[in-house]
Scaffold this motif. Structure first.
Motif, PDB file in Angstrom:
ATOM      1  N   SER A 180       0.829  -1.209   0.000  1.00 56.24           N
ATOM      2  CA  SER A 180       0.000   0.000   0.000  1.00 56.24           C
ATOM      3  C   SER A 180       0.861   1.255   0.000  1.00 56.24           C
ATOM      4  CB  SER A 180      -0.965  -0.005   1.191  1.00 56.24           C
ATOM      5  OG  SER A 180      -0.275  -0.229   2.398  1.00 56.24           O
ATOM      6  N   ASN A 181       1.953   1.250   0.771  1.00 58.90           N
ATOM      7  CA  ASN A 181       2.875   2.396   0.777  1.00 58.90           C
ATOM      8  C   ASN A 181       3.381   2.699  -0.630  1.00 58.90           C
ATOM      9  OD1 ASN A 181       2.829   3.051   3.454  1.00 58.90           O
ATOM     10  ND2 ASN A 181       4.951   2.498   3.880  1.00 58.90           N
ATOM     11  N   PHE A 182       3.900   1.665  -1.285  1.00 58.77           N
ATOM     12  CA  PHE A 182       4.503   1.862  -2.603  1.00 58.77           C
ATOM     13  C   PHE A 182       3.458   2.305  -3.631  1.00 58.77           C
ATOM     14  CE2 PHE A 182       8.378  -1.219  -2.054  1.00 58.77           C
ATOM     15  CZ  PHE A 182       8.870  -0.387  -1.061  1.00 58.77           C
ATOM     16  N   VAL A 183       2.278   1.694  -3.589  1.00 62.40           N
ATOM     17  CA  VAL A 183       1.250   2.039  -4.576  1.00 62.40           C
ATOM     18  C   VAL A 183       0.786   3.481  -4.382  1.00 62.40           C
ATOM     19  CG1 VAL A 183      -1.111   1.562  -5.334  1.00 62.40           C
ATOM     20  CG2 VAL A 183       0.470  -0.328  -4.944  1.00 62.40           C
ATOM     21  N   VAL A 184       0.516   3.868  -3.151  1.00 60.09           N
ATOM     22  CA  VAL A 184       0.058   5.241  -2.894  1.00 60.09           C
ATOM     23  C   VAL A 184       1.130   6.247  -3.302  1.00 60.09           C
ATOM     24  CG1 VAL A 184      -0.545   6.880  -1.068  1.00 60.09           C
ATOM     25  CG2 VAL A 184      -1.592   4.609  -1.098  1.00 60.09           C
ATOM     26  N   GLN A 185       2.389   5.984  -2.932  1.00 63.82           N
ATOM     27  CA  GLN A 185       3.467   6.895  -3.300  1.00 63.82           C
ATOM     28  C   GLN A 185       3.627   6.987  -4.813  1.00 63.82           C
ATOM     29  OE1 GLN A 185       6.595   5.063  -0.985  1.00 63.82           O
ATOM     30  NE2 GLN A 185       6.387   6.530   0.700  1.00 63.82           N
ATOM     31  N   ALA A 186       3.529   5.843  -5.489  1.00 61.59           N
ATOM     32  CA  ALA A 186       3.683   5.839  -6.945  1.00 61.59           C
ATOM     33  C   ALA A 186       2.567   6.616  -7.622  1.00 61.59           C
ATOM     34  CB  ALA A 186       3.719   4.402  -7.462  1.00 61.59           C
ATOM     35  N   LEU A 187       1.325   6.427  -7.173  1.00 56.87           N
ATOM     36  CA  LEU A 187       0.199   7.121  -7.790  1.00 56.87           C
ATOM     37  C   LEU A 187       0.249   8.626  -7.543  1.00 56.87           C
ATOM     38  CD1 LEU A 187      -2.733   4.630  -7.081  1.00 56.87           C
ATOM     39  CD2 LEU A 187      -1.562   5.032  -9.257  1.00 56.87           C
ATOM     40  N   GLU A 188       0.851   9.017  -6.425  1.00 60.98           N
ATOM     41  CA  GLU A 188       0.971  10.445  -6.119  1.00 60.98           C
ATOM     42  C   GLU A 188       2.247  11.051  -6.686  1.00 60.98           C
ATOM     43  OE1 GLU A 188       0.565  10.719  -1.886  1.00 60.98           O
ATOM     44  OE2 GLU A 188      -1.612  10.324  -1.929  1.00 60.98           O
ATOM     45  N   GLY A 189       3.079  10.208  -7.311  1.00 58.55           N
ATOM     46  CA  GLY A 189       4.318  10.706  -7.892  1.00 58.55           C
ATOM     47  C   GLY A 189       5.367  11.088  -6.872  1.00 58.55           C
ATOM     48  N   ARG A 190       5.191  10.626  -5.625  1.00 62.81           N
ATOM     49  CA  ARG A 190       6.177  10.914  -4.575  1.00 62.81           C
ATOM     50  C   ARG A 190       7.285   9.863  -4.599  1.00 62.81           C
ATOM     51  NH1 ARG A 190       4.322  10.114   0.397  1.00 62.81           N
ATOM     52  NH2 ARG A 190       2.274   9.246  -0.066  1.00 62.81           N
ATOM     53  N   PRO A 191       8.436  10.168  -4.011  1.00 61.81           N
ATOM     54  CA  PRO A 191       9.501   9.156  -3.956  1.00 61.81           C
ATOM     55  C   PRO A 191       9.038   7.904  -3.215  1.00 61.81           C
ATOM     56  CG  PRO A 191      10.368  11.317  -3.395  1.00 61.81           C
ATOM     57  CD  PRO A 191       8.872  11.466  -3.458  1.00 61.81           C
ATOM     58  N   ILE A 192       9.434   6.735  -3.704  1.00 57.51           N
ATOM     59  CA  ILE A 192       9.150   5.468  -3.044  1.00 57.51           C
ATOM     60  C   ILE A 192      10.152   5.294  -1.908  1.00 57.51           C
ATOM     61  CG2 ILE A 192       8.971   2.972  -3.326  1.00 57.51           C
ATOM     62  CD1 ILE A 192       6.911   4.460  -4.972  1.00 57.51           C
ATOM     63  N   THR A 193       9.637   5.099  -0.692  1.00 54.79           N
ATOM     64  CA  THR A 193      10.509   4.961   0.476  1.00 54.79           C
ATOM     65  C   THR A 193      10.781   3.495   0.752  1.00 54.79           C
ATOM     66  OG1 THR A 193       9.539   6.968   1.428  1.00 54.79           O
ATOM     67  CG2 THR A 193      10.838   5.562   2.886  1.00 54.79           C
ATOM     68  N   ILE A 194      12.048   3.113   0.652  1.00 58.23           N
ATOM     69  CA  ILE A 194      12.474   1.760   1.004  1.00 58.23           C
ATOM     70  C   ILE A 194      13.250   1.839   2.307  1.00 58.23           C
ATOM     71  CG2 ILE A 194      14.020  -0.141   0.386  1.00 58.23           C
ATOM     72  CD1 ILE A 194      13.335   0.293  -2.501  1.00 58.23           C
ATOM     73  N   TYR A 195      12.817   1.042   3.296  1.00 61.41           N
ATOM     74  CA  TYR A 195      13.510   0.996   4.574  1.00 61.41           C
ATOM     75  C   TYR A 195      14.580  -0.082   4.517  1.00 61.41           C
ATOM     76  CZ  TYR A 195       9.764   4.015   6.083  1.00 61.41           C
ATOM     77  OH  TYR A 195       8.881   5.066   6.181  1.00 61.41           O
ATOM     78  N   GLY A 196      15.818   0.295   4.813  1.00 61.78           N
ATOM     79  CA  GLY A 196      16.953  -0.595   4.626  1.00 61.78           C
ATOM     80  C   GLY A 196      17.494  -0.430   3.217  1.00 61.78           C
ATOM     81  N   ASP A 197      18.252  -1.420   2.759  1.00 58.80           N
ATOM     82  CA  ASP A 197      18.870  -1.298   1.431  1.00 58.80           C
ATOM     83  C   ASP A 197      18.024  -1.937   0.326  1.00 58.80           C
ATOM     84  OD1 ASP A 197      19.205  -3.999   1.841  1.00 58.80           O
ATOM     85  OD2 ASP A 197      21.405  -3.938   1.925  1.00 58.80           O
ATOM     86  N   GLY A 198      16.862  -2.479   0.689  1.00 61.93           N
ATOM     87  CA  GLY A 198      15.969  -3.070  -0.306  1.00 61.93           C
ATOM     88  C   GLY A 198      16.254  -4.514  -0.627  1.00 61.93           C
ATOM     89  N   SER A 199      17.296  -5.082  -0.005  1.00 63.43           N
ATOM     90  CA  SER A 199      17.630  -6.478  -0.309  1.00 63.43           C
ATOM     91  C   SER A 199      16.809  -7.464   0.517  1.00 63.43           C
ATOM     92  CB  SER A 199      19.119  -6.732  -0.066  1.00 63.43           C
ATOM     93  OG  SER A 199      19.439  -6.563   1.314  1.00 63.43           O
ATOM     94  N   GLN A 200      16.114  -6.967   1.555  1.00 64.12           N
ATOM     95  CA  GLN A 200      15.275  -7.863   2.346  1.00 64.12           C
ATOM     96  C   GLN A 200      14.134  -8.382   1.479  1.00 64.12           C
ATOM     97  OE1 GLN A 200      15.572  -4.572   2.733  1.00 64.12           O
ATOM     98  NE2 GLN A 200      13.833  -3.629   3.775  1.00 64.12           N
TER      99      GLN A 200
END
Length: 318
Positions: free
Chosen positions: A195-215
């Motif tokens: 939900s975080n990623f979809v909402v951010q993407a639809l609003e054109g805001r930066p996608i926030t990844i916690y950590g380095d994204g390898s998890q």
């Protein structure tokens, strides 16, 4: 559909106005049963059940299951508990009460009624696992005093209570360990990754990844998960669980972010932030037991499921 009125059940779903609960209520009504939806509306939404307002088999009861409830039912699905870190950490003491006292109250009701009861447990009982993928036999690696403990340990205690009620009172119980699930009706501000990623993407805001994204995580579409819950409830009494329900297709958080940006047609960039305390590095269900006992496995692919989810959130913004 029930083959006769004799097979029609009166079913109570706690947390029935939430994301998973409302989809379960829909499924049970479609199957021809009468459904009591019980929810205190802390994270539930009237929007999730608005389409059922005039359904003859639907009843809504506003109630907090940390308090006893006296009703009549043939089956109970206990889904009541905030499930996202944003919500369950808002009032951690109440989160623990919901899991523990809620289990005691629903189990007490099931004992009085002598009916089957299913507990919606969670993959969080495995904590930050040292075994990968996680089978039901793995006891977990959980921090009992961390910021996520109100949820993790509350669910672990609920499982304990369910099995003690079976051992002590012969109660017909079912325990499902639910892995990451997504789909329409997710709360747009629940802090969960899809939900975080979809909402951010639809609003054109930066996608926030916690950590380095390898998890890694494994994402199950909501209709598959609901089918697993119903199959578990209807399985023979000796199939108590716990049974993992989730999609074993594993991917990194970074890859998920890129896929959602692409599917949403978004200009969003990707930003990185510190990893929260006790956030697990890997999460993947071993579903061999669900395949064997329930003849169940996920059928909806990630891109198909994400397309429906993105459409849902896009419609919310219209």
């Amino acid at each position: 559909m029930p083959s006769s009125d004799k097979d029609k059940k009166r079913i109570m779903v706690t947390g029935g106005a939430g994301f998973l609960g409302s989809h379960l209520v829909d499924r049970l009504l479609d199957d021809g049963h009468d459904v009591m939806c019980v929810d205190n509306m802390f994270t539930g939404s009237r929007r999730n059940i608005a389409h059922l307002r005039d359904h003859p088999g639907f009843e809504f009861i506003r109630h907090d299951i940390s308090q006893p409830l006296h009703v009549e039912a043939d089956q109970i699905y206990n889904l009541a508990c905030p499930a996202s870190p944003v919500h369950y950490q808002f009032d951690p003491v109440q989160t623990t009460k919901t899991s523990v006292l809620g289990a005691i109250n629903t189990l007490g009701l099931a004992k009085r009624l002598r009916c089957r009861i299913l507990q919606a447990s969670t993959s969080e009982v495995y904590g930050d696992p040292e075994v990968h993928p996680q089978p039901e036999s793995y006891p977990g690696r959980v921090n009992p005093i961390g910021p996520r403990s109100c949820y993790d340990e509350g669910k672990r205690c609920a499982e304990t209570l369910f099995f003690d009620y079976r051992r002590q009172h012969g109660l017909p119980i079912k325990v499902a360990r639910i892995f990451n699930t997504y789909g329409p009706r997710m709360h747009p501000n629940d802090g969960r990754v899809v939900s975080n990623f979809v909402v951010q993407a639809l609003e054109g805001r930066p996608i926030t990844i916690y950590g380095d994204g390898s998890q890694t995580r494994s994402f199950c579409y909501v209709s598959d998960l609901i089918d697993g819950l119903v199959r578990l409830m209807e399985a023979p009494d000796e199939t108590t669980g716990p049974i993992n329900l989730g999609n074993p297709a594993e991917m990194t958080i970074a890859d998920l972010a890129k896929l959602i940006v692409e599917m949403a047609g978004s200009p969003s960039s990707i930003e990185f932030a510190p990893l929260p305390e006790d956030d697990p590095r890997q999460r993947q269900p071993d579903i061999r037991l669900a395949k064997e006992r329930l003849d169940w496995q996920p059928r909806v692919g990630l891109e198909d499921g994400l397309a429906s989810t993105i459409d849902y959130f896009r419609a919310l913004r219209a």
